[in-house]
Design a protein around this motif. Structure first.
Motif, PDB file in Angstrom:
ATOM      1  N   SER A 196      -7.760  -5.139   2.291  1.00  0.00           N
ATOM      2  CA  SER A 196      -6.923  -4.815   1.141  1.00  0.00           C
ATOM      3  C   SER A 196      -7.648  -4.184  -0.137  1.00  0.00           C
ATOM      4  O   SER A 196      -8.827  -4.634  -0.400  1.00  0.00           O
ATOM      5  CB  SER A 196      -5.867  -5.707   0.941  1.00  0.00           C
ATOM      6  N   VAL A 248      -9.266  -3.978   8.594  1.00  0.00           N
ATOM      7  CA  VAL A 248      -8.519  -3.553   7.428  1.00  0.00           C
ATOM      8  C   VAL A 248      -8.761  -4.544   6.164  1.00  0.00           C
ATOM      9  O   VAL A 248      -8.398  -5.540   6.135  1.00  0.00           O
ATOM     10  CB  VAL A 248      -7.139  -3.514   7.566  1.00  0.00           C
ATOM     11  N   ARG A 285      -5.605   3.002   5.193  1.00  0.00           N
ATOM     12  CA  ARG A 285      -4.312   2.639   6.114  1.00  0.00           C
ATOM     13  C   ARG A 285      -3.190   2.558   4.868  1.00  0.00           C
ATOM     14  O   ARG A 285      -3.221   1.566   4.176  1.00  0.00           O
ATOM     15  CB  ARG A 285      -4.660   1.217   6.654  1.00  0.00           C
ATOM     16  N   ARG A 286      -2.353   3.043   5.027  1.00  0.00           N
ATOM     17  CA  ARG A 286      -1.304   3.273   4.042  1.00  0.00           C
ATOM     18  C   ARG A 286      -0.748   1.921   3.513  1.00  0.00           C
ATOM     19  O   ARG A 286      -0.299   1.281   4.719  1.00  0.00           O
ATOM     20  CB  ARG A 286      -0.079   4.088   4.561  1.00  0.00           C
ATOM     21  N   ASN A 287      -0.556   1.552   2.471  1.00  0.00           N
ATOM     22  CA  ASN A 287       0.036   0.143   2.190  1.00  0.00           C
ATOM     23  C   ASN A 287      -0.531  -0.766   2.636  1.00  0.00           C
ATOM     24  O   ASN A 287      -0.203  -2.174   2.699  1.00  0.00           O
ATOM     25  CB  ASN A 287       1.509   0.140   2.747  1.00  0.00           C
ATOM     26  N   GLN A 288      -1.877  -0.811   3.095  1.00  0.00           N
ATOM     27  CA  GLN A 288      -2.686  -1.752   3.781  1.00  0.00           C
ATOM     28  C   GLN A 288      -4.044  -1.996   2.982  1.00  0.00           C
ATOM     29  O   GLN A 288      -4.364  -2.973   2.611  1.00  0.00           O
ATOM     30  CB  GLN A 288      -2.780  -1.631   5.296  1.00  0.00           C
ATOM     31  N   GLY A 289      -4.689  -0.789   3.130  1.00  0.00           N
ATOM     32  CA  GLY A 289      -6.323  -0.958   2.619  1.00  0.00           C
ATOM     33  C   GLY A 289      -7.097   0.178   3.227  1.00  0.00           C
ATOM     34  O   GLY A 289      -6.544   1.223   3.452  1.00  0.00           O
ATOM     35  N   THR A 300      -9.968  -0.809  14.507  1.00  0.00           N
ATOM     36  CA  THR A 300      -9.624  -1.564  13.594  1.00  0.00           C
ATOM     37  C   THR A 300      -9.006  -2.839  14.185  1.00  0.00           C
ATOM     38  O   THR A 300      -8.712  -3.009  15.391  1.00  0.00           O
ATOM     39  CB  THR A 300      -8.279  -0.817  12.979  1.00  0.00           C
TER      40      THR A 300
END
Length: 223
Positions: free
Chosen positions: A172, A170, A211-215, A222
């Protein structure tokens, strides 16, 4: 990939900046050792080209400071052609490679790519991940199953290369921007999204997962 060029010869650094940007690097240039030390400590560079004869603070001192601080960034040092003792001192201080002046840009870029491969434990040869091959020389992507090839802009190339060098992780928006853009470029997350979507249209949406709110994650696994 992001590169720090520490060279006090302005004519040389200007030429190198253009050549290295054409080779797919986001380049920051500094002309003295004080700025080199600060930038190397405060920015997440993937590799550095360091002239040992810098004013203000010698390149050797800068390199020692980075290593004492635990900075693992690969460093290629530039030396005078016959200064063998500078090469020895550089390696003792923590240099990863050296190149004597004058030099050919093609050799410099080849050495830099070799350092980057070693830094991510990547085998020699084309970068291939998840059915996609990246031609780093031509800055093109190719789908292995179909042979379909796509030309990439400079930013698309740097972004895709960084994603492919870190598959399954992941990443960002901040981290991607730090390695795709140079220091002077405004790092707008909305612009980064535009480039992600451009890549998806070229190579397929499934290879880059949000990935929501992650990147973003390149590939399927993952960590």
């Amino acid at each position: 990939m992001r590169l720090l060029l520490a060279e006090d010869d302005t004519s040389l650094s200007n030429r190198l900046r253009i050549d290295l940007e054409q080779a797919g690097f986001a380049v920051d240039v500094v002309a003295d050792g004080v700025d080199a030390a600060f930038m190397g400590e405060s920015e997440p560079y993937d590799v550095a080209v360091l002239d040992l004869g810098l004013p203000g603070r010698s390149g050797l001192d800068v390199l020692r400071g980075w290593r004492v601080a635990g900075n693992p960034m690969p460093v290629l040092i530039l030396t005078a052609r016959d200064a063998w003792h500078e090469k020895v001192d550089g390696f003792k201080a923590g240099a990863d490679d050296y190149l004597g002046k004058p030099f050919h840009v093609a050799e410099l870029t080849a050495r830099l790519h070799a350092l980057l491969r070693r830094s991510v434990a990547r085998p020699h040869g084309p970068l291939q991940v998840a059915g996609l091959e990246l031609d780093e020389g031509a800055q093109m992507a190719r789908i292995l199953a179909t042979g379909e090839a796509f030309e990439l802009t400079g930013t698309e190339f740097r972004l895709l290369r960084y994603l492919m060098l870190h598959p399954g992780r992941v990443l960002s928006k901040t981290r991607l921007a730090e390695h795709v853009y140079d220091f002077e470029t405004e790092r707008d997350s909305n612009v980064l999204e535009v480039y992600i979507n451009r890549l998806r249209r070229k190579i397929g949406r499934d290879l880059i997962v949000t990935r929501r709110n992650q990147g973003y994650v390149f590939g399927t696994k993952t960590t």
